[in-house]
Scaffold this active site. Structure first.
Site, mmCIF file in Angstrom:
data_model
loop_
_atom_site.group_PDB
_atom_site.id
_atom_site.type_symbol
_atom_site.label_atom_id
_atom_site.label_comp_id
_atom_site.label_asym_id
_atom_site.label_seq_id
_atom_site.Cartn_x
_atom_site.Cartn_y
_atom_site.Cartn_z
ATOM 1 N N ALA A 115 35.294 7.885 8.726
ATOM 2 C CA ALA A 115 35.066 7.139 7.482
ATOM 3 C C ALA A 115 34.846 8.132 6.348
ATOM 4 O O ALA A 115 34.406 9.261 6.571
ATOM 5 C CB ALA A 115 33.853 6.223 7.621
ATOM 6 N N SER A 116 35.154 7.683 5.125
ATOM 7 C CA SER A 116 34.979 8.538 3.954
ATOM 8 C C SER A 116 34.475 7.692 2.796
ATOM 9 O O SER A 116 35.027 6.627 2.517
ATOM 10 C CB SER A 116 36.310 9.199 3.582
ATOM 11 O OG SER A 116 36.177 9.999 2.430
ATOM 12 N N ALA A 117 33.409 8.169 2.146
ATOM 13 C CA ALA A 117 32.835 7.444 1.005
ATOM 14 C C ALA A 117 32.560 8.427 -0.124
ATOM 15 O O ALA A 117 32.859 9.615 -0.018
ATOM 16 C CB ALA A 117 31.561 6.717 1.428
ATOM 17 N N SER A 154 29.548 10.964 1.169
ATOM 18 C CA SER A 154 29.649 11.690 2.438
ATOM 19 C C SER A 154 30.908 11.311 3.202
ATOM 20 O O SER A 154 31.648 10.405 2.815
ATOM 21 C CB SER A 154 28.407 11.399 3.289
ATOM 22 O OG SER A 154 28.314 10.004 3.540
ATOM 23 N N VAL A 171 32.372 11.124 7.537
ATOM 24 C CA VAL A 171 31.904 11.042 8.923
ATOM 25 C C VAL A 171 33.003 11.500 9.873
ATOM 26 O O VAL A 171 34.153 11.060 9.770
ATOM 27 C CB VAL A 171 31.471 9.601 9.268
ATOM 28 C CG1 VAL A 171 31.107 9.482 10.741
ATOM 29 C CG2 VAL A 171 30.295 9.170 8.397
ATOM 30 N N ASP A 211 19.451 -1.592 2.481
ATOM 31 C CA ASP A 211 20.891 -1.497 2.209
ATOM 32 C C ASP A 211 21.658 -2.217 3.313
ATOM 33 O O ASP A 211 22.592 -1.678 3.901
ATOM 34 C CB ASP A 211 21.305 -0.023 2.125
ATOM 35 C CG ASP A 211 22.652 0.166 1.437
ATOM 36 O OD1 ASP A 211 23.096 -0.764 0.746
ATOM 37 O OD2 ASP A 211 23.260 1.237 1.599
#
Length: 549
Positions: free
Chosen positions: A130-132, A135, A137, A287
């Site tokens: 995953a990419s945000a 950050s 992962v 969150d």
């Protein structure tokens, strides 16, 4: 400000004007020097007059990138500030960014570990899971025991980019405060400061790991919530390593139904988990959007939540918890005067507030809700409407309550998505009543009195003198208070105006200099410098004198 920051500020202003965000400020609130600055240096037209304000703001934030997108997402939860239409537009913002190069990810991980990746991990996957915006992962297996893990690493230079954008946001918020005045309902400086606290917490992955460890320990034997194990020895400010989980996203109702999940029990457990975290542990996951919540594939008849991403956590004081519980109970008993009194007693609104007027305002908002069955009343919207009403009576922003309201709305929305017939009041009322009984029952009161007795006995002889001194101080203070306050406010208004003019003049001169160096058209370049010098003179002359208030 560095040249890089000035270029970023220029891009932000151009984007805001391109989407006509300046048109959203009433013209009577914009001073002449703002209009001069806008039309002498930025000659852009609003290209989106056909769109409503909320959509324009959403498009501008989308174009400005991740920090503004996350800010928009946070604003979408502040329905005490924004209308539902604006909030719904901002809620559509998506935190989607392309992954950064795996070679950079490897180098960053090895810097944190102070060792090659192969020293700790096998099967490190260069393709991110995953990419945000903050950050990225990656998956791997631990070399020591073969356990499947995920590595979460901050994006390169993200701290500098976030802090640069936060600086611009703070300056924009101060400018809006100047335009809107001190009595405005939006209070942009407070909103930006709240966002700063949130996003700076997300930049510290070690804090996220410690939060996850604490939450895991709170529910270590629970059949309702599981928090993945954190390998604390491999957790740092920019890197954390945790157990990899296998679950179904809570938003995937089709998959949950396919495995025979008890959706009614799952929805009720979500509500119970929220109230347990808030009232039992005073430490709640703030969150809990669907991307951070999964459901275990095991025991579908006895469903287990899996919680991720503990970067944002909330806590309440004991007083806040008591006032909150009493507020809910008073609402469902339709005791609106008690609600008004609770807001004043808690210090959330001024003690000078007109209780009768506040009670009437609460009644006007809340009474229509009882036209619906109890199982259709939303706790989150009750809290939201109470906050909106209290803001009209100058409620002081309570960041912890904003987090709680946002989380409650998430939980309710999730619960009713899973099981539309969910009766939150039926689920929560026994919990609240039991908690209140434990807090204010005779045994508890006796224990508190016993605990305080030695302190009271020690300080009792001082009481008469303290009463006399306070009465004397109060008399003296009241004589000078009004005069001092008036002089202070005038001094602050002059200081704000002077600072704004000086900052604007500096930006104009620097931008004009940059344009000259880039062989740009001369008239806007020298016009910018001339305007900047004129504003500097005005700002210098309008500054408050350096004397005691």
């Amino acid at each position: 400000m560095t040249a890089k920051n000035i270029r970023r500020a220029y891009h932000v202003i151009r984007t805001a004007l391109h989407y006509g965000l300046d048109d959203l400020i009433p013209s009577k609130l914009t001073p002449w020097y703002f209009k001069l600055f806008r039309y002498s240096f930025f000659w852009l037209r609003n290209q989106h007059k056909d769109k409503v304000g909320g959509e324009r703001l959403k498009l501008a934030m989308q174009e400005l990138g991740p920090v503004y997108i996350k800010f928009g997402q946070m604003l979408s939860t502040r329905r005490d500030l924004l209308s539902d239409e604006w909030a719904e537009e901002l809620a559509m913002l998506q935190d989607r960014v392309p992954p950064f190069d795996s070679a950079i990810a490897r180098a960053s991980i090895e810097t944190e570990l102070n060792a090659p990746i192969e020293s700790y991990f096998n099967d490190f996957d260069d393709i991110p899971l995953a990419s945000a915006s903050i950050s990225q992962v990656h998956t791997a297996t631990l070399k020591s025991n073969g356990a499947a893990v995920v590595l979460k690493i901050l994006r390169p230079d993200v701290e500098q980019k976030v802090h640069a954008d936060l600086l611009l946001m703070s300056q924009a918020a101060d400018f809006l405060e100047t335009l809107l005045g001190t009595n405005n309902r939006l209070r942009p400086a407070e909103v930006v400061e709240d966002y700063r606290t949130t996003i700076e917490g997300e930049l510290n992955l070690k804090l996220e790991a410690l939060n996850a460890i604490k939450l895991r320990n709170n529910f270590i034997d629970s059949n309702a919530l599981y928090i993945p194990y954190m390998y604390e020895e491999l957790c740092f400010t920019r890197l954390i390593v945790m157990e990899r989980i296998d679950g179904i996203p809570v938003s995937d109702k089709v998959a949950l139904e396919a495995q025979g999940t008890n959706l009614k029990l799952l929805a009720e457990r979500g509500v119970e988990l929220f109230f347990t975290q808030v009232f039992r542990d005073n430490f709640f996951h703030a969150d809990m959007h669907p991307g951070n919540i999964f459901v275990s594939r095991e025991h579908p008849n006895d469903p287990l939540y899996i919680g991720l991403d503990c970067g944002i956590m909330g806590t309440l004081t004991e007083e806040d918890k008591r006032y909150l519980a009493e507020n809910f109970l008073a609402f469902f008993n339709r005791d609106y005067r008690r609600i008004a009194q609770l807001y004043i007693e808690s210090g959330w609104v001024s003690p000078d507030t007109d209780v009768a007027a506040f009670e009437q305002a609460v009644k006007v908002v809340c009474e229509p809700m009882f036209n619906k069955p109890l199982d259709e009343i939303s706790f989150g919207h009750v809290l939201l409407e109470l906050f909106r009403t209290a803001r009209r009576f100058d409620m002081v922003v309570q960041p912890q309550l904003v987090l709680l309201e946002k989380t409650l709305l998430y939980i309710e929305g999730l619960g009713r998505q899973l099981y539309p017939q969910l009766d939150l009041w039926q689920t929560a009322k026994p919990f609240l009543e039991q908690w209140m009984a434990e807090q204010v029952g005779p045994k508890v009161m006796a224990a508190k009195v016993k605990q305080k007795l030695p302190y009271w006995a020690e300080h009792l002889p001082e009481l008469p003198e303290l009463i006399y001194d306070n009465l004397k101080m109060g008399r003296n203070l009241s004589k000078n208070q009004n005069n001092l306050l008036d002089r202070y406010l005038k001094h602050q208004q002059k200081a704000h105006k002077s600072n704004y003019l000086l900052i604007t003049s500096a930006i104009l001169v620097i931008c004009g200099t940059i344009l000259i160096n880039q062989d740009a058209t001369l008239w806007p370049s020298y016009g910018s410098i001339g305007t900047g010098i004129a504003l500097w003179v005005l700002g210098w002359r309008s500054r408050p004198k350096n004397r005691k208030i």
